[in-house]
Write a protein that holds these residues in place. Structure first.
Motif, PDB file in Angstrom:
ATOM      1  N   ALA A   1       3.952   4.228  -6.265  1.00  0.00           N
ATOM      2  CA  ALA A   1       4.815   5.152  -6.089  1.00  0.00           C
ATOM      3  C   ALA A   1       4.467   6.327  -7.115  1.00  0.00           C
ATOM      4  O   ALA A   1       4.473   7.567  -6.898  1.00  0.00           O
ATOM      5  N   VAL A  36      -1.280  12.462  10.271  1.00  0.00           N
ATOM      6  CA  VAL A  36      -0.926  11.138  10.308  1.00  0.00           C
ATOM      7  C   VAL A  36      -0.050  10.502   9.215  1.00  0.00           C
ATOM      8  O   VAL A  36       0.833   9.696   9.293  1.00  0.00           O
ATOM      9  N   GLY A  37      -0.631  11.008   8.012  1.00  0.00           N
ATOM     10  CA  GLY A  37      -0.004  10.430   6.832  1.00  0.00           C
ATOM     11  C   GLY A  37       0.601  11.269   5.884  1.00  0.00           C
ATOM     12  O   GLY A  37       0.540  12.551   6.181  1.00  0.00           O
ATOM     13  N   LYS A  51      -6.712   3.369   3.244  1.00  0.00           N
ATOM     14  CA  LYS A  51      -6.965   2.170   4.023  1.00  0.00           C
ATOM     15  C   LYS A  51      -6.824   2.941   5.605  1.00  0.00           C
ATOM     16  O   LYS A  51      -7.739   2.597   6.290  1.00  0.00           O
ATOM     17  N   PRO A  83      -1.296  -3.471   9.634  1.00  0.00           N
ATOM     18  CA  PRO A  83      -0.153  -2.218  10.144  1.00  0.00           C
ATOM     19  C   PRO A  83      -0.830  -0.996  10.202  1.00  0.00           C
ATOM     20  O   PRO A  83      -0.430  -0.044  10.545  1.00  0.00           O
ATOM     21  N   THR A 111       0.731  -1.191   0.013  1.00  0.00           N
ATOM     22  CA  THR A 111      -0.047   0.012  -0.067  1.00  0.00           C
ATOM     23  C   THR A 111       1.031   1.209  -0.100  1.00  0.00           C
ATOM     24  O   THR A 111       2.113   1.500   0.053  1.00  0.00           O
ATOM     25  N   THR A 112       0.295   2.279  -0.094  1.00  0.00           N
ATOM     26  CA  THR A 112       0.886   3.491  -0.064  1.00  0.00           C
ATOM     27  C   THR A 112       2.038   3.586   1.254  1.00  0.00           C
ATOM     28  O   THR A 112       2.976   4.343   1.187  1.00  0.00           O
ATOM     29  N   ASN A 113       1.460   3.103   2.147  1.00  0.00           N
ATOM     30  CA  ASN A 113       2.304   3.217   3.329  1.00  0.00           C
ATOM     31  C   ASN A 113       3.734   2.700   3.241  1.00  0.00           C
ATOM     32  O   ASN A 113       4.840   3.051   3.769  1.00  0.00           O
ATOM     33  N   THR A 116      -3.030   2.012  13.299  1.00  0.00           N
ATOM     34  CA  THR A 116      -2.792   3.380  13.409  1.00  0.00           C
ATOM     35  C   THR A 116      -4.201   4.161  13.486  1.00  0.00           C
ATOM     36  O   THR A 116      -4.505   5.200  14.179  1.00  0.00           O
ATOM     37  N   THR A 155     -11.419  13.814  -0.866  1.00  0.00           N
ATOM     38  CA  THR A 155     -10.554  12.858  -1.880  1.00  0.00           C
ATOM     39  C   THR A 155     -10.314  13.461  -3.115  1.00  0.00           C
ATOM     40  O   THR A 155     -10.969  14.275  -3.259  1.00  0.00           O
ATOM     41  N   ALA A 201       1.756   5.699  15.534  1.00  0.00           N
ATOM     42  CA  ALA A 201       1.161   4.788  16.102  1.00  0.00           C
ATOM     43  C   ALA A 201       2.335   4.134  17.065  1.00  0.00           C
ATOM     44  O   ALA A 201       2.058   3.549  18.048  1.00  0.00           O
ATOM     45  N   TYR A 224     -11.278  17.298  -3.266  1.00  0.00           N
ATOM     46  CA  TYR A 224     -10.281  18.508  -2.629  1.00  0.00           C
ATOM     47  C   TYR A 224     -10.674  19.939  -3.231  1.00  0.00           C
ATOM     48  O   TYR A 224     -10.363  20.942  -2.563  1.00  0.00           O
ATOM     49  N   PHE A 282       2.158  15.699  14.474  1.00  0.00           N
ATOM     50  CA  PHE A 282       2.461  14.434  14.082  1.00  0.00           C
ATOM     51  C   PHE A 282       1.899  13.253  15.014  1.00  0.00           C
ATOM     52  O   PHE A 282       2.278  13.458  16.235  1.00  0.00           O
ATOM     53  N   ALA A 297      -9.405  10.307   1.838  1.00  0.00           N
ATOM     54  CA  ALA A 297     -10.119   9.567   2.723  1.00  0.00           C
ATOM     55  C   ALA A 297     -10.494   8.086   1.984  1.00  0.00           C
ATOM     56  O   ALA A 297     -10.898   7.146   2.596  1.00  0.00           O
ATOM     57  N   SER A 298      -9.745   7.836   0.867  1.00  0.00           N
ATOM     58  CA  SER A 298      -9.851   6.650   0.201  1.00  0.00           C
ATOM     59  C   SER A 298      -8.786   5.628   0.756  1.00  0.00           C
ATOM     60  O   SER A 298      -8.509   4.623   0.232  1.00  0.00           O
TER      61      SER A 298
END
Ligand SMILES: NC(=O)c1ccc[n+]([C@@H]2O[C@H](COP(=O)([O-])OP(=O)(O)OC[C@H]3O[C@@H](n4cnc5c(N)ncnc54)[C@H](OP(=O)(O)O)[C@@H]3O)[C@@H](O)[C@H]2O)c1
Length: 367
Positions: A351, A268-269, A187, A156, A44-46, A160, A207, A293, A227, A290, A184-185
């Motif tokens: 990416a 958070v992200g 996870k 993971p 994921t983007t994480n 958070t 979003t 988690a 947005y 910031f 908002a999209s």
């Protein structure tokens, strides 16, 4: 296990670029060492964010490559113990934890208990404890083989979502009656929205145009906006910004629009940014704070409340997994990508920010 082992290395200067290389992990184990064979992990983007902050937070140090130009992008997933010279850790045991995208990972097992163990390798000390722990699935009463993909994808992230909501709830939402959530999209974002279902706050999604229909379809938010609609959101309601996007322009617009109504900015992200916020002279209202988690879990450990936290968290997490993959109305479809070449394509799309939020990507390494 085959001798032809591989790993997927990421070019640090361009995270969309990867190369498949031989996995040099030795198979001869010293006393206390355990060889883990990864076969299933989430993308994921994480994971891109880990790499983007690889130097700043130390994620590149966790799985050294020996090549300064390339790093091992960390992922969360499941492995079998392929060989072991650590007492209590048996070959064949299923393990969940933090891995490089590689066939194998050699760890120096410490803190071995019925529930799991930690890797004592000195190069891993730079990151919080949570990244160095491995859970033994047999001891996890919420573990279910059939939910491995959902668990790899959401565990993971949901930790958070969950700890961030705990933190905000404990603070009385800083007086806010509305929470505006960006990206908002993602996870992590809709995990938080799910946790807020029974709280007396309105949960508003922000979003991109491309992902709006997906977010509306979730039904997890009280309202969904693009947005481009920030300036048309009603004012006069105490508001909290839960920021998953990390985008400086969007933050400025949110702060300017809500003005004194903005009670707290919880960062958070950074799905849309790869640098830390430094003091922004144009920003009105509260400074972004910031939320990490891992720090929250460390605090539970220090206070002796970690056990109680995990009891509550793991039960709620399972309910969330079941909701997300509910066959009657799944929030996402899980797609397995087999082999490092296919996995490299997923990394590139993540990416580039062109992934479909309706797909939960799982990397699978067959052996
Ligand atoms: N602080 C912590 O402890 C912690 C822990 C876990 C995760 N996080 C962070 O939470 C964030 C979300 O991660 P996730 O894995 O949940 O994300 P995800 O499910 O992969 O969601 C990705 C979403 O992010 C937006 N996005 C991604 N890449 C983009 C790009 N290049 N340009 C524009 N928009 C982009 C899009 O959403 P929209 O169109 O809706 O904007 C996309 O649907 C990450 O930054 C992650 O590191 C933080």
């Amino acid at each position: 296990m085959s001798d032809a082992r591989h790993r997927l290395m990421t070019l640090k200067s361009s995270l969309r670029e990867t190369r498949v290389a031989p996995d040099p992990t030795p198979s001869d184990l010293a006393e206390g060492e355990v060889l883990l064979a990864l076969d299933r992990f989430s993308l994921t983007t994480n994971n891109i964010t880990y790499a983007a902050y690889g130097d700043a937070i130390g994620y590149w140090t966790v799985f050294p490559t020996g090549d300064p130009a390339y790093g091992m992008m960390p992922v969360w997933g499941f492995a079998d113990i392929a060989a072991s010279r650590a007492e209590g850790l048996e070959v064949g045991a299923r393990v969940f934890g933090y891995f490089p995208m590689a066939d194998t990972l050699l760890v120096q097992a410490e803190k071995i208990s019925r529930g799991g163990f930690a890797d004592a390798s000195p190069w891993r000390k730079k990151v919080p404890d949570i990244y160095n722990r491995y859970v033994l699935c047999a001891a996890d009463r919420n573990y279910e083989k059939a939910l491995e993909n959902a668990e790899a994808l959401f565990r993971p992230l949901f930790v958070t979502s969950y700890t961030a909501v705990d933190f905000l709830r404990d603070a009385g939402f800083f007086g806010a009656k509305r929470i505006v959530i960006s990206s908002a999209s993602s996870k992590t974002a809709y995990g938080s929205a799910w946790c807020l279902e029974n709280d007396e706050v309105e949960v508003v999604a922000l979003t991109g145009t491309r992902n709006r229909a997906f977010v509306e379809g979730l039904g997890a938010y009280d309202a969904v906006h693009g947005y481009d609609e920030v300036e048309s959101l009603p004012t006069g309601v105490p508001t909290l910004y839960l920021d998953l996007a990390g985008d400086a322009d969007l933050r400025r617009r949110v702060h300017a629009h809500f003005g004194d109504d903005l009670k707290y900015d919880c960062l958070v992200g950074s799905t849309q940014s790869d640098s830390f916020t430094s003091g922004d002279p144009e920003l009105v209202g509260p400074k972004p704070v910031f939320f990490f988690a891992a720090t929250c879990l460390d605090q539970h450990r220090e206070r002796g409340t970690l056990h109680d936290f995990y009891d509550r968290f793991l039960a709620d997490q399972k309910t969330f997994f079941e909701r997300v993959v509910d066959p009657a109305s799944p929030w996402i479809r899980i797609v397995e990508h087999r082999g490092f070449e296919a996995i490299a394509d997923v990394v590139r799309d993540l990416a580039d920010g062109v992934s479909d939020p309706a797909e939960g990507a799982i990397g699978v390494i067959d052996r």
